[in-house]
Design a protein around this motif. Sequence first.
Motif, PDB file in Angstrom:
ATOM      1  N   THR A  40       0.847  -1.190   0.000  1.00  0.00           N
ATOM      2  CA  THR A  40       0.000   0.000   0.000  1.00  0.00           C
ATOM      3  C   THR A  40       0.880   1.237   0.000  1.00  0.00           C
ATOM      4  OG1 THR A  40      -1.703  -1.166   1.257  1.00  0.00           O
ATOM      5  CG2 THR A  40      -1.830   1.234   1.239  1.00  0.00           C
ATOM      6  N   ILE A  41       0.520   2.185  -0.852  1.00  0.00           N
ATOM      7  CA  ILE A  41       1.175   3.492  -0.847  1.00  0.00           C
ATOM      8  C   ILE A  41       0.222   4.455  -0.171  1.00  0.00           C
ATOM      9  CG2 ILE A  41       2.163   5.349  -2.236  1.00  0.00           C
ATOM     10  CD1 ILE A  41       2.534   3.254  -4.490  1.00  0.00           C
ATOM     11  N   VAL A  42       0.704   5.119   0.887  1.00  0.00           N
ATOM     12  CA  VAL A  42      -0.105   6.089   1.617  1.00  0.00           C
ATOM     13  C   VAL A  42       0.454   7.474   1.317  1.00  0.00           C
ATOM     14  CG1 VAL A  42      -0.957   6.814   3.869  1.00  0.00           C
ATOM     15  CG2 VAL A  42      -0.531   4.382   3.432  1.00  0.00           C
ATOM     16  N   THR A  43      -0.389   8.335   0.730  1.00  0.00           N
ATOM     17  CA  THR A  43       0.045   9.680   0.386  1.00  0.00           C
ATOM     18  C   THR A  43      -0.014  10.588   1.606  1.00  0.00           C
ATOM     19  OG1 THR A  43      -2.168  10.343  -0.293  1.00  0.00           O
ATOM     20  CG2 THR A  43      -0.748   9.410  -2.009  1.00  0.00           C
ATOM     21  N   LYS A  44       0.597  11.749   1.490  1.00  0.00           N
ATOM     22  CA  LYS A  44       0.637  12.687   2.621  1.00  0.00           C
ATOM     23  C   LYS A  44      -0.756  13.151   3.044  1.00  0.00           C
ATOM     24  CE  LYS A  44       5.289  14.441   2.060  1.00  0.00           C
ATOM     25  NZ  LYS A  44       6.126  15.626   1.863  1.00  0.00           N
ATOM     26  N   ASP A  45      -1.711  13.132   2.099  1.00  0.00           N
ATOM     27  CA  ASP A  45      -3.084  13.539   2.464  1.00  0.00           C
ATOM     28  C   ASP A  45      -3.923  12.360   2.950  1.00  0.00           C
ATOM     29  OD1 ASP A  45      -3.514  12.219   0.079  1.00  0.00           O
ATOM     30  OD2 ASP A  45      -4.428  13.931  -0.948  1.00  0.00           O
ATOM     31  N   GLY A  46      -3.269  11.193   3.172  1.00  0.00           N
ATOM     32  CA  GLY A  46      -3.945  10.052   3.772  1.00  0.00           C
ATOM     33  C   GLY A  46      -4.613   9.083   2.809  1.00  0.00           C
ATOM     34  N   LYS A  47      -4.531   9.322   1.510  1.00  0.00           N
ATOM     35  CA  LYS A  47      -5.112   8.395   0.543  1.00  0.00           C
ATOM     36  C   LYS A  47      -4.251   7.144   0.454  1.00  0.00           C
ATOM     37  CE  LYS A  47      -7.324  11.881  -2.318  1.00  0.00           C
ATOM     38  NZ  LYS A  47      -7.314  12.562  -3.602  1.00  0.00           N
TER      39      LYS A  47
END
Length: 165
Positions: A40-47
Amino acid sequence: MLRVMRAFGVARLASAVLALFLCFALQAAAEEKFDTQPLTIVTKDGKSHAFTVELAVTPRQREQGLMNRAEMAEDRGMLFAFGETRQVFMWMKNTYIPLDMLFIAKDGKVRAIKENAEPLSEAIIDSGGPIDYVLELNGGAAKRLGLRPGNRIENELIQSLRKTK
């Protein structure tokens, strides 16, 4: 004489077919097998963006990588684990699909991204500093998903190796 020529022609054809079969058998035997894991890739905005990745952890697996593949599903990728923190140099020799490469540190954070690496190119792609992993995704995935340095990678292999170092 005609019988001898026909027999010789059949023997040559059989030899050619056998040689071709052996070539394909050797190539198939040389193809490395890869285990898979969820990532899983978690972006800085939480997506969160979920993938299934093949693991390239041995020297032979890392050497083969995604070479000689005509396509890869949108939710797939390959995670290269180097077993140490170091500068990494990649290339696209014999790789037919454009790839985005995410260069990842030991802590699972993306340090740099190379977007749309050119298929079949032998140009060196430099990690730009010491890293532990490279995640290869289909070209354009980074832009489409808004991936950036600083994003976090969650994966069992990365978590387990982080604990042992």
